[in-house]
Design an enzyme around this catalytic site. Structure first.
Site, PDB file in Angstrom:
ATOM      1  N   GLY A  17       0.789  -1.226   0.000  1.00  0.00           N
ATOM      2  CA  GLY A  17       0.000   0.000   0.000  1.00  0.00           C
ATOM      3  C   GLY A  17       0.815   1.266   0.000  1.00  0.00           C
ATOM      4  N   SER A  19      -1.136  -1.335   7.060  1.00  0.00           N
ATOM      5  CA  SER A  19      -2.156  -0.296   7.130  1.00  0.00           C
ATOM      6  C   SER A  19      -3.444  -0.777   6.476  1.00  0.00           C
ATOM      7  CB  SER A  19      -1.663   0.984   6.432  1.00  0.00           C
ATOM      8  OG  SER A  19      -2.735   1.880   6.216  1.00  0.00           O
ATOM      9  N   LYS A  47      11.161   4.500   5.947  1.00  0.00           N
ATOM     10  CA  LYS A  47      12.140   5.181   5.090  1.00  0.00           C
ATOM     11  C   LYS A  47      12.343   6.650   5.444  1.00  0.00           C
ATOM     12  CE  LYS A  47       8.759   6.561   1.614  1.00  0.00           C
ATOM     13  NZ  LYS A  47       8.409   6.582   0.198  1.00  0.00           N
ATOM     14  N   LYS A  82      20.531   5.887   0.137  1.00  0.00           N
ATOM     15  CA  LYS A  82      20.997   6.241   1.484  1.00  0.00           C
ATOM     16  C   LYS A  82      21.703   5.074   2.165  1.00  0.00           C
ATOM     17  CE  LYS A  82      17.557   9.868   2.158  1.00  0.00           C
ATOM     18  NZ  LYS A  82      17.186   9.895   0.734  1.00  0.00           N
ATOM     19  N   ASN A  93      15.737   9.725  -4.674  1.00  0.00           N
ATOM     20  CA  ASN A  93      14.473  10.251  -4.172  1.00  0.00           C
ATOM     21  C   ASN A  93      13.370  10.028  -5.198  1.00  0.00           C
ATOM     22  OD1 ASN A  93      15.115  12.138  -1.585  1.00  0.00           O
ATOM     23  ND2 ASN A  93      16.847  12.042  -2.977  1.00  0.00           N
ATOM     24  N   LEU A 128       9.827  10.888  -6.699  1.00  0.00           N
ATOM     25  CA  LEU A 128       8.907  12.021  -6.765  1.00  0.00           C
ATOM     26  C   LEU A 128       7.489  11.591  -6.449  1.00  0.00           C
ATOM     27  CD1 LEU A 128      10.331  13.375 -10.083  1.00  0.00           C
ATOM     28  CD2 LEU A 128      10.646  14.400  -7.852  1.00  0.00           C
ATOM     29  N   SER A 171       5.549   9.449  -0.317  1.00  0.00           N
ATOM     30  CA  SER A 171       5.301  10.093   0.976  1.00  0.00           C
ATOM     31  C   SER A 171       6.591  10.704   1.491  1.00  0.00           C
ATOM     32  CB  SER A 171       4.745   9.074   1.976  1.00  0.00           C
ATOM     33  OG  SER A 171       5.655   8.023   2.166  1.00  0.00           O
TER      34      SER A 171
END
Length: 636
Positions: free
Chosen positions: A297, A322, A373, A415, A453, A455, A458
């Site tokens: 999700g 969730s 994350k 990262k 990253n 786009l 969240s």
């Protein structure tokens, strides 16, 4: 009071009543045009009750069935515009042919034969003018004429079919007024398209100054990304709000609407084309298989599910903690997929639940996207980050080997490369878990995918900046020199699926994402492309200020994708592969048991020290160490 307010009760009538009213009006027009035709033929008016009555009766008997059959009464009067003229022409042409055949060719003693020619022409004009007039009033055109509210002047970049459709869609807007087109085609310059002048881009500044242009709409759905980027950059520095239409495929099955316009995102500013997947390889890998997606999700997980479904698996299993996120992706997939979609509530850290799922469904492929994350949140909750990101990966990976899963793909992050924060270190340790298992050769192919990253996911910076601009600023950045790689959610999901098709075991896949983007430049671009200016010492009267608030604990100035310098090409031209160092499984597994003990007993500092030992590239900032010591002291 505007006429539309008076007509409101009529607009509220049932559709059948409105059609009867339209037919009654057409009957009246038949009588009126016959009367006028007699006047044009004889030179004086004659009573309708006399000689014209037969011609009127014939006109009504011929017109109403034809108008009904050709759909004239299915058209809403209030929506009537120039686009209805072909339908009116066809209906009145068919009527004229029939009426002239009866009145002119066959003939009646009391009806002059020329009436059969004159009256259909008059009826065509009357029917068309009536519908256009009602559409003009009820459709809001008159309202716009008398509306005193200021309108924003708009230029449309692109005079092609999409631009013309957009101009037509915006013609009904009370807030926006299209004043012309911009186009690169020199043959169109200073010509008119749909009544609007086409200008060269070099004239834009004059148009802004003299025509008070406030907005530019990009109607270039098929233009390459590089060309769109060049156009967007040429608009920077002007007091303009820039919006764009969706891509060509989004328009393929529908018409352009004014509501299709969207704000520019960083996707429109990327200097590279989006990476396309190797469709055949992906389909061969997934078609007919049972696929499990953990974290189904989430931002990446949900898009991953959509792309997996498009490849035609036998079924897809959605594992998510969730309830709402699971409901949303399950509903979305069942609306578009013709396969079995199984929603499964549960956590990857729950070994019993994952065992049940593996035993019941026997998945062939596992895409492991479940993870915490968000860097600052994991910094403040290090044990939960370790439990979910490391132990969760360990549980699912070991069970995948136990139950004979063919392929296991981990969604990782840049990262994880020489991490300076807990989140990145936990993801690197998760990679080490898979690399250790891959070296055991237990039958399951383990692979990892790293990207920058994403786009729209969240926590992404783009929606944050947009909200800060909407609130009048300031935009907050952590450092003036900070840079990041960016990719779209579909690109990220495609990379993950692609990796499953190319993996042989133990590889790390990364995407060639072009040059990194300076976050301060991103902030400045977003401000200027909203038609605003940056407030600074050189421009104290600007609209939005960019404020540096200092780097967060563990944040890096720049991100890397590879630990070593040995990337190798793959079958996909934009995807690289590396085989990086790992810890032997027999040495790593006892350490993971020790880590689990520290997590269960709440030993934050011990867990941190072990994490630093296992991920030797981990260089935590001093602030983190101090914070861990403070938390340990408080617990003591």
């Amino acid at each position: 009071m505007p006429f539309v307010e008076v007509a409101r009760p009529l607009l509220a009538l049932p559709r059948g009543s409105k059609r009867l009213m339209a037919a009654a009006l057409d009957c009246a027009l038949c009588a009126l045009t016959v009367w006028l035709a007699y006047y044009l033929r004889l030179g004086h008016f004659v009573p309708l009750a006399g000689r014209p009555s037969v011609a009127v009766g014939l006109s009504v008997l011929v017109a109403l069935p034809i108008f009904h059959f050709l759909g004239l009464y299915r058209m809403a009067f209030r929506r009537a515009g120039a686009d209805i003229l072909p339908a009116v022409t066809m209906a009145c042409g068919a009527y004229g042919l029939c009426y002239a055949t009866v009145v002119t060719a066959y003939g009646f003693d009391e009806i002059p034969r020329t009436i059969g020619i004159i009256q259909p022409i008059l009826l065509f004009l009357a029917v068309g003018l009536l519908r256009l007039s009602v559409g003009y009033v009820l459709g809001g055109q008159m309202q716009r004429r008398i509306d005193t509210r200021p309108q924003r002047s708009v230029l449309i970049y692109g005079a092609g079919s999409s631009g013309r459709q957009l101009a037509a869609a915006m013609s009904a807007s009370r807030e926006l007024r299209v004043v012309g087109f911009l186009d690169d085609d020199q043959s169109l310059h200073d010509t008119r398209v749909n009544g609007l002048r086409v200008h060269p881009i070099e004239r834009l500044r004059d148009l802004v100054d003299h025509n008070n242009v406030t907005d530019v709409m990009l109607a270039l759905p098929s233009a390459p990304r590089q060309r769109r980027n060049e156009i967007i950059q040429s608009l920077r520095g002007l007091p303009l709000t820039v919006r764009t239409l969706p891509g060509l495929m989004d328009l393929a099955h529908g018409r352009v609407q004014a509501s299709d316009l969207r704000e520019l995102s960083i996707e429109d500013l990327l200097s590279r084309e989006p990476v396309a997947p190797e469709i055949d390889a992906v389909r061969d890998k997934i078609a007919g298989r049972t696929v499990l997606v953990t974290g189904a999700g989430g931002s990446i997980g949900s898009e991953l599910c959509r792309q997996i479904v498009a490849a035609g698996p036998a079924r897809i299993l959605l594992l998510e903690t969730s309830e709402f996120a699971l409901y949303a992706i399950h509903r979305n997939l069942t609306e578009v997929a013709n396969i079995e979609v199984v929603p499964l509530l549960g956590s990857v850290t729950d070994a019993f639940r994952v065992t049940e799922i593996m035993r019941a469904w026997s998945p062939d492929i596992v895409f492991h996207a479940a993870a915490y994350k968000h860097v600052p949140l994991v910094e403040h909750n290090p044990l939960e980050g370790l439990r979910n990101n490391v132990l969760g990966t360990l549980r699912v990976a070991e069970l995948a080997t136990q139950f004979g899963v063919n392929d296991f793909v981990l969604v990782s992050t840049d990262k994880a490369v020489r991490p300076t924060n807990t989140m990145g270190a936990t993801k690197r340790l998760a990679e080490l878990v898979l690399q250790g298992l891959a070296a055991q050769d237990g039958g399951t192919r383990f692979s990892m995918v790293r990207f920058g990253n994403v786009l729209g996911s969240s926590g992404s910076v783009v929606p944050l900046f947009r909200e800060q601009i909407r609130q009048g600023g300031p935009i907050t950045i952590t450092h003036r020199d900070i840079t990041r790689y960016f990719m779209t959610i579909p690109e990220a999901a495609q990379l993950v699926v692609q990796a499953s098709a190319m993996a042989t075991g133990g590889e790390v896949f990364v995407l060639d994402m072009g040059e990194p983007v300076r976050i301060v430049d991103l902030a400045r671009n977003m401000i200027e492309l909203c038609g605003l200016s940056v407030r600074s010492d050189d421009n104290p009267d600007g609209d939005i200020e960019i404020v540096t608030i200092g780097m967060r604990p563990g944040e890096k100035l720049y991100e890397e994708l590879l630990i070593g310098d040995n990337p190798r090409p793959t079958a996909h031209p934009r995807i690289m592969m590396a085989s990086e160092h790992h810890i032997p499984w027999l040495e790593l597994r006892p350490k993971l048991d020790e880590l689990e003990h520290f997590i269960d007993t709440g030993a934050v500092e011990s867990a941190r020290e072990l994490l630093c030992e296992l991920v030797f590239e981990f260089a935590p900032a001093s602030e983190i160490v101090d914070w861990v010591k403070m938390q340990t002291a408080e617990r003591g």
